[in-house]
Write an enzyme that holds these catalytic residues in place. Sequence first.
Site, short mmCIF file in Angstrom:
data_model
loop_
_atom_site.label_atom_id
_atom_site.label_comp_id
_atom_site.label_asym_id
_atom_site.label_seq_id
_atom_site.Cartn_x
_atom_site.Cartn_y
_atom_site.Cartn_z
N HIS A 11 0.84 -1.21 0.00
CA HIS A 11 0.00 0.00 0.00
C HIS A 11 0.87 1.25 0.00
CE1 HIS A 11 -2.66 -2.96 1.74
NE2 HIS A 11 -1.84 -3.11 2.74
N HIS A 124 10.45 -6.17 5.07
CA HIS A 124 9.36 -5.21 5.28
C HIS A 124 9.22 -4.78 6.75
CE1 HIS A 124 5.61 -3.27 4.08
NE2 HIS A 124 5.05 -3.79 5.15
N GLY A 178 -3.67 -7.22 11.65
CA GLY A 178 -3.98 -6.20 10.64
C GLY A 178 -4.97 -6.71 9.62
N ASP A 314 2.33 1.66 5.31
CA ASP A 314 3.47 1.21 4.50
C ASP A 314 4.31 2.36 3.93
OD1 ASP A 314 3.14 -1.38 5.06
OD2 ASP A 314 2.41 -1.99 3.07
N ASN A 503 -9.23 20.68 13.74
CA ASN A 503 -8.28 20.42 12.65
C ASN A 503 -8.65 19.12 11.95
OD1 ASN A 503 -5.94 19.97 11.04
ND2 ASN A 503 -4.99 18.85 12.74
FE LIG Z 1 3.37 -2.98 6.31
#
Ligand SMILES: [Fe+2]
Length: 553
Positions: A11, A124, A178, A314, A503
């Site tokens: 992503h 990663h 996730g 990411d 904001n």
């Molecule tokens: Fe990631």
Amino acid sequence: MRVLGVNAVFHDPAAAIVVDGETVAAAEEERFSRRKHGKSPVPFSTWELPEQAMRWCLECAGLEPGDLDAVAYSYDPDLALPPGTDLTDDDWEGLRTLYARRAPRFLTSALPGLDPGCVRFVPHHVAHAASATFPSGFDPCSVLVLDGRGEGASHLAGRHVGGELRMLAAQRLPHSLGLLYEELTAHLGFRRSSDEYKVMAMASYAEADFLGTFRELVRSDGRGGFRVGDVDFSAFAPPLAPGAEFTPAHAALAATVQRRLEEVLLELARWLHGQTGDRDLVLAGGVALNCVANSRLWREGPFERVWVQPASGDSGTALGAALHVARALGDEPAPMRTAALGRGWDEDALAARLRTADVAFDRPRDVADAVAAALADNQVVAWFQGRSEFGPRALGHRSLLADPRLPGNLEKLNDIKGREQFRPVAPMVLAERAHEIFDGGPIPSPYMLFTHRVREGWAQRIPAVVHVDGTARIQTVDRATEPLMARCLERFEARTGVPVVVNTSLNTAGRPMVDDPRDALECFGSAPVDLLAIGPFAIRRRAASATPLEAAA
Ligand SMILES: [Fe+2]
């Protein structure tokens, strides 16, 4: 050393450049291409590089591709699961690995002059970890990374000491907190890998009615990892079509998964603390954008301080990979002082853009005071100042501001932005005043990564920024690093007695955050915003609409 970091695999493609350990620039590709999240998060898009962001990073550092000592690519194809064994069951996974392996070729075609031999693959989750450890300035510290997935894992627990990362645990796929949250996001009719924060907002509208079942389904394993069983969300609430109204069962499901996520994070943090005994914890990975869970970790977890990378998704791996390689090449990465690492324009360039657009603008004596006056008059202000933010949050550089004293301003801003009405907007507050108004989270909180309780007496004074559960995701504004925004808050307080403004990010539904002056003008031109404060200049809605009428008369 001159290191370009690149995230291109899953992503939010992004680039970052680190020179002699200093982060010179970092930006998401979406801010240039105006395509939200930059590309589709599918294996066959892995060849797409953040070309504009990479080129701009080089330009910002005054470098040519041939000047680079290394390109750090935040995925290591050697760690990818062999074809056919991928437990995420994606037929195209082999293509992702192939494209990642070919990254040096793709990079040299995008950046002519680059030596393909200087491309280094960084695992990663090591890249995510480095995006938090070095920028936090904490050493030693414990680090937790949680996201949907990396090459073959969804989590890393480790210790950062003397600039080195020691891995202590990693959870292999298919178990992924996730991905669990992403699945729920899709089940609730939202866009996965994008709208998870909507689920977090929805969770505040109900009790966690199914927690008993989810405590069985999702469990930490006592060895630093966890298990996620087969979850059938439909057994709790039917799938929602995009845009459909949610029912109490949907909110209860969101609340349940949110609570269980928080509990498992606490268990993982306690295990990690048992291994390291560290005072400080740093977090990265998409799950670390869950500010409700972060606050619970801060309140109930074993660590004294918790630091979260603002670009925890990411995109942040571009920065982390660059920092990791810079360290490996002998540099000492410097702590992060600001998230304003994107593009900026000087006064002359802004004035030239405004003249090209032929809009009427003026130059107030003090733009911060002019904005404070407009806000106190209940106007909505688009605020475009300095360099744009790296990461998904607007932090007072590309922001939409409003008066927090009027409850109707939540609905007004959600309307302007085309957002669901159940979603909150957040307060900015002068750092030195934050303790008076908020508690239950770390202060300062400059990156909006924690939620705080609004103290009694204040909730009635700033109703537009108080979520249904009595919390607010605050941004504290430090006058040393953000003098202009601090002055605006000060001037607003002088007028209203309230050192807080609303904001939210400067964009409209489905679009990336405004980045360049043209985006700002387009947003101002198409949304009912009263004032655009762009650098020292002000463009007013009324003045803009008065011109053609006067001309006609
Ligand atoms: Fe990631």
